[in-house]
Design an enzyme around this catalytic site. Structure first.
Site, short mmCIF file in Angstrom:
data_model
loop_
_atom_site.label_atom_id
_atom_site.label_comp_id
_atom_site.label_asym_id
_atom_site.label_seq_id
_atom_site.Cartn_x
_atom_site.Cartn_y
_atom_site.Cartn_z
N ARG A 176 0.86 -1.19 0.00
CA ARG A 176 0.00 0.00 0.00
C ARG A 176 0.89 1.24 0.00
O ARG A 176 1.83 1.34 0.78
CB ARG A 176 -0.90 -0.02 1.23
CG ARG A 176 -1.88 1.14 1.33
CD ARG A 176 -2.68 1.02 2.62
NE ARG A 176 -3.50 -0.17 2.66
CZ ARG A 176 -3.89 -0.78 3.78
NH1 ARG A 176 -3.51 -0.30 4.96
NH2 ARG A 176 -4.66 -1.84 3.75
N ARG A 201 -1.44 6.67 9.54
CA ARG A 201 -1.45 6.12 8.18
C ARG A 201 -1.65 7.23 7.15
O ARG A 201 -1.54 8.41 7.46
CB ARG A 201 -2.51 5.03 8.09
CG ARG A 201 -2.21 3.87 9.06
CD ARG A 201 -3.10 2.69 8.82
NE ARG A 201 -2.77 1.56 9.68
CZ ARG A 201 -3.34 0.36 9.60
NH1 ARG A 201 -4.30 0.15 8.69
NH2 ARG A 201 -3.01 -0.61 10.41
N LYS A 244 -3.60 1.30 15.15
CA LYS A 244 -3.54 2.18 13.99
C LYS A 244 -4.19 3.53 14.29
O LYS A 244 -5.04 3.66 15.17
CB LYS A 244 -4.25 1.53 12.80
CG LYS A 244 -5.71 1.19 13.03
CD LYS A 244 -6.25 0.38 11.86
CE LYS A 244 -7.68 -0.06 12.12
NZ LYS A 244 -8.20 -0.91 11.03
N LYS A 266 -5.65 7.11 12.19
CA LYS A 266 -6.04 7.62 10.88
C LYS A 266 -6.41 9.09 10.97
O LYS A 266 -7.09 9.50 11.92
CB LYS A 266 -7.21 6.80 10.34
CG LYS A 266 -6.86 5.33 10.12
CD LYS A 266 -8.04 4.54 9.56
CE LYS A 266 -7.65 3.08 9.31
NZ LYS A 266 -8.78 2.30 8.74
N CYS A 290 -14.88 -3.11 0.40
CA CYS A 290 -13.51 -3.48 0.71
C CYS A 290 -13.10 -4.63 -0.19
O CYS A 290 -13.91 -5.20 -0.92
CB CYS A 290 -13.37 -3.85 2.18
SG CYS A 290 -14.19 -5.41 2.62
N CYS A 311 -7.95 -11.03 1.69
CA CYS A 311 -7.92 -10.52 3.06
C CYS A 311 -8.11 -11.64 4.06
O CYS A 311 -9.10 -12.38 4.01
CB CYS A 311 -8.99 -9.45 3.25
SG CYS A 311 -9.02 -8.78 4.93
N CYS A 334 -16.04 -8.04 6.64
CA CYS A 334 -15.92 -8.29 8.07
C CYS A 334 -16.27 -7.01 8.79
O CYS A 334 -16.46 -5.96 8.17
CB CYS A 334 -14.50 -8.77 8.42
SG CYS A 334 -13.29 -7.44 8.60
N CYS A 378 -13.42 -1.29 6.72
CA CYS A 378 -12.52 -0.57 5.83
C CYS A 378 -13.25 0.28 4.80
O CYS A 378 -12.69 1.26 4.31
CB CYS A 378 -11.58 -1.55 5.13
SG CYS A 378 -10.37 -2.29 6.25
#
Length: 555
Positions: free
Chosen positions: A72, A141, A205, A207, A426, A432, A471, A475
């Protein structure tokens, strides 16, 4: 020291994200890397994956899974040049699976890179004047920004702040350059310091996004850290700060849930980096390092309170925020087709279904955009809705760009319904590891089903924000959609209704564990009521709450 999660141990012992990645990459006996390194490689912008479509067959043949890696990019605000596009196109065809994928965070993803070519792929990305540093992992990120930096005179200013924020919050370790770019090795990592992150980086994470009203294309309330541009008389006055958003959740676990961010106050432009640093370091020091599913900033604020959090960042940044200023959002969607910018140049936004740029039976998207990149003299903008803007086109070049778009069949936005245009998905299966159900591959069928049920109830062409994920990690930001499916098991989803269409309100569960026939029946019943009972100008998400379509949570 209190008990911490295993990931904290891995980070602490990693020598600033080095671990044994070099040894893992050199191991010829497996297509995988060592278990601890699968955690660390995320900080370098990559995930280890395998093809789940063939996992069982390979197991029967006594073969290891078909391991590969997703890469990514870090691309603040989603802007790249035609030259960079051509280099990325070559990388996709040479090292990946012939696909450039545009993410919901305005970055590119490559899938299917094998371990023996991972380093070469990293170096090729670097040669395109991009990198993958901190595109994943427990760090800040890719920083998002409203998609078209030249739409108004404020947009380029905001885009510059997105780039500054991304650079300011980058990890300082030399590990990335050592491992992937053959940089000079640090004699002793004990001498290295991470001034913002420390030895164990963030608990989870992080964002960040910057948005220019009235278009909330970045879904600013879905992020740990957000800045809403405040414009008066055409000039940027500053930003409203938002903190504590996040989409991730775990099925059947009340301790985890999506959350929209709080508006904490107003700051001047020159204060942005100091405020961002104060927010990040507060989360670094107070975030939950024992339970990763409770480690996001949203839970830190939920557990300690917004008043405490604002007081803490005020202490760290050395000044108080001003009261938040008025703003208004009208939509989260992109504007397709041609629009004229403030400087007289033109911008063409194309619909890229699920962000997948590839040559398929649906059309030669990779080839077509390669040919456009060869002649385009402006740049490209990745939107937070997985679409692409061919930006900064001179008026006399529009006809030539249009001819290429038509030649390669890239004008699907002109024939798509509002539902299909605004839908997000996603990646999910087959790559994934977290996916419980299909998302990207089911999206065309899902959009068709929704359109059919709308038409059957006299609502053909009605706008609707539709999103699907494989899931509950969110995302594609499903919990802000008017209608959303969240994967539960193969062919089964939780159905949510009730986002406001502007990214400011969470939806809520309508039905759990539905299969396709149950989904169709539920949509039919909901749209029948919507057609007969809606108020003038009322969106479906607003109607769903008013009509009680979201169960007990509506109370």
């Amino acid at each position: 020291m209190s008990e911490q999660s295993p990931v904290e141990r891995i980070k602490r012992n990693s020598r600033h994200l080095r671990g044994t990645l070099v040894e893992s990459l050199q191991d010829p006996l497996t297509g995988a890397i060592r278990e601890d390194d699968t955690v660390l490689i995320k900080f370098h912008g990559s995930y280890q994956q395998d093809d789940r479509d063939i996992r069982d067959e390979r197991r029967r043949q006594k073969l290891e899974p078909a391991y590969s890696f997703m890469l990514r990019t870090r691309l603040p605000g989603g802007v790249c040049t035609p030259a960079q596009w051509l280099q990325l196109d070559e990388i996709a065809r040479r090292y990946a699976n012939g696909t450039l994928r545009i993410t919901t965070r305005q970055a590119f993803q490559f899938h299917g890179v094998i371990k023996t070519e991972l380093k070469a792929t990293m170096q090729a990305i670097n040669a395109a004047l991009m990198d993958t540093i901190a595109a994943c992992g427990d760090v800040n990120r890719n920083v998002m920004a409203s998609a078209n930096p030249v739409e108004t005179s404020v947009h380029p200013v905001v885009h510059d702040w997105a780039k500054k924020l991304s650079e300011h919050l980058l990890p300082q370790t030399n590990a990335y350059h050592e491992i992937w770019l053959d940089g000079e090795k640090v004699v002793s990592t004990e001498a290295e310091v991470e001034p913002l992150y420390g030895a164990t980086y963030l608990p989870r994470k992080f964002k960040a996004a910057i948005v220019v009203p009235p278009v909330n294309d970045v879904d600013v309330f879905a992020h740990d850290l957000g800045f809403i541009a405040i414009i008066e008389n055409g000039e940027l006055q500053g930003f409203n700060l938002t903190v504590g958003g996040g989409m991730g959740a775990t099925h059947n676990d009340a301790e985890t849930h999506p959350r929209v961010a709080d508006v904490a106050g107003f700051l001047k432009p020159e204060q942005l980096l100091a405020v961002a640093e104060a927010v990040l370091t507060t989360q670094r020091d107070f975030g939950n390092r024992a339970v990763r599913k409770r480690a996001r900033l949203k839970y830190t604020i939920e557990d300690r309170g917004l008043e405490w959090f604002v007081a803490e960042i005020t202490r760290r940044q050395g000044f108080a925020l001003e009261p938040a200023r008025p703003y208004k959002f009208e939509t989260t969607g992109d504007r397709f087709g041609w629009t004229e910018g403030c400087d007289g140049r033109w911008h063409l936004t194309l619909r890229i279904e699920a962000g997948r740029v590839a040559d398929t039976a649906k059309g030669p998207w990779l080839t077509g955009l390669r040919e456009i990149a060869r002649v385009h003299r402006g740049d490209f903008r990745l939107t937070p809705n997985q679409n692409l803007t061919i930006a900064n086109v001179d008026a006399n070049a529009r006809a030539f760009i249009d001819a290429l778009v038509v030649r390669y069949g890239l004008d699907r936005h002109a024939r798509a319904t509002p539902v299909a245009l605004n839908a997000l998905a996603c990646v999910a299966l087959p790559t994934c590891a977290l996916a419980m159900a299909e998302a990207e591959r089911y999206l065309p069928r899902l959009a068709q089903l929704v359109d059919e049920r709308l038409a059957a109830n006299g609502l053909a062409g009605a706008p609707l924000v539709l999103r699907i994920t494989g899931c509950p990690n969110g995302c594609a930001r499903p919990y802000l959609a008017e209608v959303a499916l969240v994967g539960k098991a193969p062919g089964r989803y939780n159905l949510f209704y009730g986002g406001d269409g502007k990214g400011q309100r969470l939806n809520a569960l309508h039905l759990e564990n539905v299969d396709e026939p149950t989904l169709v029946a539920a949509l039919d019943a909901a749209f029948r009521r919507y057609a007969g009972e809606r108020l003038e100008g009322e969106g479906f998400g607003d109607f769903a709450w008013r009509a009680g379509l979201v169960g007990a949570q509506a109370a």
